[in-house]
Design a protein around this motif. Structure first.
Motif: not given
Length: 331
Positions: A186-189, A198-201, A252-253, A65-66
């Motif tokens: 990581n991007p969701v949090r 939808e979490s890019a990279y 995630g939910r 995850a970037v």
């Protein structure tokens, strides 16, 4: 006193490691900084470099995850693969990373080498073989080019990354599963994405995109999920991909709903198979980096590794015992 890197990364203990690199001063050098300058395109640099190195090193990328000011990557050292590579394969791969030497290029061109030159080259090949299965060299070949590109773009010099990378050893399947989900979410949090797809990279987005393609498949440059019934010949992550994606979606939910004390009754079967208590799972997958230290796994695994590597005490004993303890079948 901190242990040297060779005592933190040991193939005898585990081939799986979670590595993190942060931008200097935790500045948003891969995102939008406080002055409004947008460096988000650098996240693509990091992702592309990770995938390129996965095709060169004998190190598998399990997850990544970037983010805007740091990145995570979960790596697997494939020592059997590097041992099977021929000398020519080693030289070919090393020359993709660096300019090589006069001897290495003469060797690849098939030019004759005398005995002295051949011995020199064989010694060098032995070193390169070790490095192509070394996480420190993987991270070096990842971070240094990105830093040079960013400094060249900014017209400056100096550090881009905050010192050396941090690493965590994943000693068992529970630790591996919690870490994979932590990285992929990581991007969701961080409220940068609503869903994993939808979490890019991220590796999870790449895996989902591959499954949604006209010919569903697992991405070639990511270590495949092979399921719990894997055979000795199959190298892969020991979970079924559909089970893992369902778990990531459920986790995630639960995190986005901000209800840490609430557990849905129909939690994913993968947690039941691993005897993973759901409340402990959410804590581990939400706060993996902050709750765990360098070695992550059940207590008996921690104890065995620490004895082997000469640790006088067992780091992270309390947290691992609480969150990754073996549960009874009726728990």
């Amino acid at each position: 006193m901190p242990k040297p890197r060779k005592a933190q990364i040991s193939i005898d203990a585990t081939p799986f490691y979670h590595c993190i690199s942060r931008c200097v001063r935790q500045a948003y050098l891969c995102g939008q900084d406080v002055d409004g300058r947008d460096y988000s395109h650098r996240r693509k640099w990091v992702e592309s470099r990770i995938l390129f190195l996965a095709s060169v090193f004998s190190i598998d990328v399990c997850a990544y995850a970037v983010m805007s000011n740091h990145f995570h990557v979960v790596l697997h050292i494939n020592h059997k693969q590097v041992a099977s590579w021929s000398d020519r394969e080693i030289v070919n791969r090393w020359n993709k990373l660096f300019t090589g030497t006069e001897l290495s290029w003469r060797y690849l061109r098939g030019e004759p080498l005398d005995e002295v030159d051949l011995q020199r080259l064989q010694k060098q090949i032995a070193i390169w073989r070790q490095r192509l299965a070394c996480i420190s060299w993987f991270m070096r070949c990842l971070n240094e080019p990105i830093a040079r590109m960013a400094n060249r773009e900014d017209g400056c010099t100096g550090r881009f990354w905050e010192g050396r990378f941090k690493s965590q050893a994943l000693l068992d399947e529970k630790a591996l599963l919690a870490c994979l989900a932590y990285v992929d979410l990581n991007p969701v949090r961080a409220n940068l994405a609503r869903t994993p797809e939808e979490s890019a990279y991220t590796s999870v987005q790449r895996r989902i995109s591959a499954l949604k393609s006209e010919q569903p498949h697992q991405p070639a440059k990511l270590m495949p999920f092979v399921g719990p019934q894997r055979n000795m010949a199959s190298q892969g992550i020991p979970f079924a991909l559909d089970d893992y994606l369902a778990l990531v979606d459920w986790t995630g939910r639960a995190q986005r709903d901000d209800k840490p004390g609430y557990i849905q009754q129909n939690y994913p079967p993968i947690l039941q198979r691993l005897n993973f208590e759901p409340n402990h799972w959410l804590t581990a997958s939400l706060k993996f980096e902050s709750r765990f230290s360098g070695w992550v796994g059940a207590y008996y695994r921690l104890k065995a590794v620490c004895v082997k590597l000469g640790y006088t005490r067992i780091p992270g004993r309390a947290t691992c015992t609480l969150l990754l303890a073996e549960q009874s079948a009726g728990a």
